[in-house]
Design a protein around this motif. Sequence first.
Motif, PDB file in Angstrom:
ATOM      1  N   LEU A   1       1.015  -0.818  -0.225  1.00 11.83           N
ATOM      2  CA  LEU A   1       0.096   0.463   0.567  1.00 11.83           C
ATOM      3  C   LEU A   1       0.269   1.334   0.013  1.00 11.83           C
ATOM      4  N   GLY A   2       2.012   1.093   0.855  1.00  9.78           N
ATOM      5  CA  GLY A   2       2.672   2.444   0.378  1.00  9.78           C
ATOM      6  C   GLY A   2       3.927   2.729  -0.808  1.00  9.78           C
ATOM      7  N   MET A   3       4.256   1.391  -1.312  1.00 10.39           N
ATOM      8  CA  MET A   3       4.228   1.459  -2.459  1.00 10.39           C
ATOM      9  C   MET A   3       3.495   2.672  -3.512  1.00 10.39           C
ATOM     10  N   MET A   4       2.191   1.805  -3.493  1.00  9.97           N
ATOM     11  CA  MET A   4       1.022   2.187  -4.540  1.00  9.97           C
ATOM     12  C   MET A   4       0.986   3.537  -3.922  1.00  9.97           C
ATOM     13  N   ALA A   5       0.747   4.270  -2.932  1.00 15.00           N
ATOM     14  CA  ALA A   5       0.653   5.762  -2.357  1.00 15.00           C
ATOM     15  C   ALA A   5       2.063   6.506  -3.008  1.00 15.00           C
ATOM     16  N   ALA A   6       3.275   5.988  -3.087  1.00 15.14           N
ATOM     17  CA  ALA A   6       4.169   6.205  -2.981  1.00 15.14           C
ATOM     18  C   ALA A   6       4.145   6.658  -4.532  1.00 15.14           C
ATOM     19  N   GLY A   7       3.461   5.841  -5.977  1.00 15.75           N
ATOM     20  CA  GLY A   7       2.941   6.157  -7.109  1.00 15.75           C
ATOM     21  C   GLY A   7       2.560   7.407  -7.131  1.00 15.75           C
ATOM     22  N   LEU A   8       1.749   8.044  -6.166  1.00 12.44           N
ATOM     23  CA  LEU A   8       1.144   9.311  -6.697  1.00 12.44           C
ATOM     24  C   LEU A   8       1.893  10.094  -6.898  1.00 12.44           C
ATOM     25  N   TYR A   9       3.193  10.016  -7.104  1.00 17.77           N
ATOM     26  CA  TYR A   9       4.342  11.527  -6.964  1.00 17.77           C
ATOM     27  C   TYR A   9       4.992  11.398  -8.668  1.00 17.77           C
TER      28      TYR A   9
END
Lengths: 207, 338, 780
Positions: B132-140
């Motif tokens: 989930l964290g990685m996917m959230a980082a994808g927002l960049y």
Amino acid sequence: MSLEQFKNRNVGTQNYVKLDLDHTPTSGWCQFKQVVKRTFKPELFVGLWVTLREMINALFRGKMHTTQYPFEKLPISPRYRAIHDMLRLLESGHYRCIGCGLCEKICIANCITMETRYDENQRKEVSEYTINFGRCIFCGYCAEVCPELAIVHGQRYETASEQRASFSLFEDMLTPIDQLNLQQEYQGFGAVSPNADENIKKTPLAY
Amino acid sequence: METATMLPEVTAAGVIIKAVLILAVIAAIAGFGTYIERKVLAFMQRRLGPQHVGPFGLLQLAADGIKLFTKEDIIPQHANKIIFAVAPVITAATAFIALAAVPVFPDFTIPLLDIYVPSIASDVNVGILFVLGMMAAGLYGPLLAGMAQANKWGIIGSARTAIQFLSYEVVTGLSILAPIMMVGSLSFVDFNNYQADGTWIVVYQPVAFVLFLIAGYAETNRTPFDLLEHEAEIVSGYVTEYSGMRWGLFFIGEYANMITIGVIASIVFLGGYNDFWIFPGWLMIIAKIAFSFFFMLWVRAAWPHIRPDQLMWLCWKVLMPLAVVNVVITGIVMMIVG
Amino acid sequence: MSEVQTVDNMVTISIDGVEYKAKEGEYILNAARANDVFIPAICYLTRCSPTLACRLCLVEADGKQVYACNTKVKDGMSVTVDTPNILEERRAMMEVYDVNHPLQCGVCDQSGECELQNYTLEMQVDSQTYAIKDTERHTANWSSVLHYDAGLCIVCERCTTVCKDMIGDSALKTTKRGGDKLDKSLKDSMPKDAYAMWNKLQKSIIAPSNGTGSTDCSDCGECIAVCPVGALVSRDFQYTTNAWDLKRIPAVSAHSSDGFAIYYETKPRSISDRREKIFRVTNEWNFVSLDGSARFGYDFENEDVTKDEKAFANAVEALKKAETIRFNSVISNEEALMLQTLKEKLGVKLYNPEVRPFQKFLKLYSEASGKSLYNSDSTKAMKCDFVVSVGGALRNDSPGLKYAFNNIQKMNKGAGLYFHPVGDKLIPTFGKNVEMFIHKAGLEEASLYLLLDLFADKSKLPADVKDYIESFENGKLIDMLGGDSEKFMAGFDKMMKKKEKFVLMVGEDYYGHPKAENLAKLIVLLEETAGFEVVMNPPKSNALGVALICDLDDEATGYTVGYNENGDFRLSALGDGDLDLPAFNQQEGTVTTLSKRVVPTNVAIDYGGYVLNDLMAELVDAPRLTIDWTPYLPTDKGYKSVAFDDLANSFDNAGNDNRGYLLDVTTKEVELPSVEKFDENATLEGDIVYRCNPPRQFSDFSDKAHQIFEAFGLYASEERAKELGSKVEVVFENGSIEVDVVVDKKMEGNIVALSDFKSAQNVYELFGESRYATVTIREV
Ligand code: SF4
Ligand code: SF4
Ligand code: SF4
Ligand code: SF4
Ligand code: FES
């Protein structure tokens, strides 16, 4: 679909269906109610069902809509105005054009050019005839003015080509002599009206 | 937990092979996903979809790939060149990194070389959080892309990215909290094993499942929440100025994320890769992922997209409270039952 | 005898209630046309006699139905163009014309400019009430140019009329059609005039008047021009294009000195070749009649010329070192002025054997008469009623004057005398009051003395001349000139009856005549004492312009640049020179016509090469365009300082020629010239050759045109040709030439005519200035 529907210009008498829209919610509570209603009403699932049903229709019930265009073509109106055809006389197979030049004169895009000459049989021979399809606007005036029903619009509407000239010489437009039996009369501009006989006054003849 | 100890040792070779496998397979599947999407949408609209390149149009994606690779790479004059160039990579990279902690296939041993390939590239014990964290980082990715390209539509796109991703991250987290509480682990393998008896978590946590799906759609930028690049409103949002393979990377990322969401949903809620009746576990997981992918397309075909204000309203006034309530109820029930 | 229109001979008439001025004695139709009032009419031709074939011009004048084309206006006459009855008559006439008329407008050459089409529409004929069995009518080719389709002919008789009244060949006539008789009952049921018209129409059709299948005429094509329908068409033009596709370019004919107003009609020659081509030449046939060269000799353009810089540089060099420029009369005024400028600035000689004698003669004439130029022209001549032609083969040299000679006989009840060593069988057929004198070459002065004897007011003559004339016994002069004095004098009174205006046409023979000075003086005497107007025929094309503008030299010396002529370096519009120049249909500029009118001509065919003006710019100094020279034409010679673009180029509805402007003619008082006696024995004896072209041939340019086929050769009467054989060598004092013998059926006598239109043959060198030469002719 019949033409009548399009000819009816009395807006409001057609079969329009009015959507029965809800009132716009005014308060937050109303909005919430609307959301809940919409969420739990199976409307969303109706949408899902409709799309799924259409997929099933398409895949298994043979209701696919697509026309595979270059391989399949939809029939077009016999009045359609596409690349011109030059028709022949059915009896003799001779081309109908007499070289009167009326089409050349009337063409508003000024794209018809022809050459005529005095031939061995003392007739006017059309030695070459071309339409510049880069200019033609497919207005149909030429077909309309032609006294011999010689130049008509054909059904070839695919005009993409490296050279539009390749559509436009006399022999390109002329019905191939071996396909004379397939030649169709054009029903669009310039065609004889169905009641032409009634409209014509007979000239008295002395023999 | 006991089974894990019986597994052979995980070697570096095995992990690398697994990583390559994931990259290759997921990238291929992501590409293939575009084909499937076009086909499915076409069928639902009673069209044929791509069908001239290769049998049934299968090679369409190859053709598209060639097109994307050979297209001129344009960087707008006033764009921030470095960020502009990096942004798509962020999207794609984060999507793939997220997959590292996701068990994609059951484990197996390459027979002759005797290399053990684990089901998961890196079974971090905080797997879910990591993903989930990685996917959230994808927002960049979208955020930077939109801001770097010096384009109004891009800016609007990235603004939307910020609000949409951040907001729904909350819902994702909260919705998945309840199953985590039940399983008591953050490892996917544990989730899988928890459902080995055949009872799927979705049975206990239907609300969490629905919330997770909704939030997942929002995070993957899928209809009805594709506000980031909605053509009818903001041309192409954060991808307005992109072309060629850079543009392609965003889409590989998006499709990879779609698969990730599918994988998480399948493992967390839908029984993981356990055998089911006569169907072996690997088939089940593929079927589940496939269905969840299909469902995304189906939704896209059926439903219209919503306005940004509706999106926020839905998130903060409906979904977030629901998720909180769900967590509380789960806790209470666990207290009573446990 | 003045032509000034005074208010006296104008009358006032009213047409449909509006008052108009009209010339007294004018037909109603012409008066209406001159005032821009439309009266339907088909068969009437201005300048020809009314035939009353169509009857469309029916109008009501002072309450009576009359034909506008043959009723003269009277002061105070009130004319109504349309009355209900007349409208009915006209509609019936058009219906009758449409009965059995083939429905072939689609292929017909006249379509679009067909008067039958126009009037059928004008009378709104949309149905037909009458019918009669059709007669079989055939198509035929009547000559190398004429194609006749009897099926289309409406027997308006315009062709026969123009051929008789204007051209003079009278080659066409009406003949029996053999059609069915009209149903008697129609006589009562049909409008009266329409019935009468139909009755006549059913009986006749057109045929060559010599009874054979071919016309044997001068192939002028005027009948084609006047035919209102597609019955008479040019064989070459037939079916090649539709009239409306052609672009009309007003121009001047390049061949004869008449300067006929023509239109070149052009369009791109084919689909793949978009270069303009002249398809035909047309004219305002009501006001000007063309000859065959003007109508058919149009395609002499210098084709596909590009700018050849090397040739241009050579030409500049050649002109720099040239001692002489040799040219002919196919040249515009502007180009003539350029050559004159070269003479003034570079000192070259200008050599033009075609024009030089004419120039000298003009000078002699104006010295003797005090007038800068002769006072008549071909339009004025047509208004005279007694015409005398001297010193020219009228039929060959001067079609316009021939038409005038003929028209005077037909329209003005005129009389004519024709003096020439070479007989022409056509001339006497112009009218019964025409007398032809075939005299010996060398007796030209005698003919003028005879004219003085016949016409001069003896009291005005100088005493010595009077005495000299009286020294000839009764009729001796007439007999000397090959006439029959008794018969002639018996008929002469009749010839002179009611004659008021006399015109003398002077031909090219006089210009190079050894006694030219005496001839010029005698002409002046005739003018002064016998009231003759005089018109001279400039040898060819723009000879008058060249004569006025250029200061010509008598001989060519040293390095010679030829312009359309032989030379060491050749500038040529014929496509065979060292540097190409544009031909006459590729140039704009002005031409000075026989009628002393400076008329503009325009570009019909594109030209891509250098023009004379470019050479001028290189050699001396020149304005940008050739036509920028136009205002600088010499005003002391009568030219006006008018820019080319300000020159009008049209006829008005009354038929007045408004093209360009007339040269100013100045007059000063001089004494009557004193003339010499003539030498009765100075006649040429033996085989005599006359330098003269066949009709329709004037220069290399007419020869280049594909429809002009008259060969270069030795033309002889039928009998003489038989003696000569088919090919002969003509040996002159200074050379010889081998030519084919060609029969000219209309020639009479023993003198043979050698063509001069091929410049390469250098015929002018053989003859010298005189047009006659004694030679030896050997068969080869
Ligand atoms: S369709 Fe119209 S534009 Fe085209 S050739 Fe015919 S008249 Fe000309
Ligand atoms: S209008 Fe018809 S007959 Fe006339 S030229 Fe054109 S195609 Fe031929
Ligand atoms: S002569 Fe006139 S009316 Fe007769 S076919 Fe020709 S164009 Fe038509
Ligand atoms: S040929 Fe022509 S000009 Fe002659 S009579 Fe017939 S229609 Fe008239
Ligand atoms: S014009 Fe007068 S009768 Fe024909």
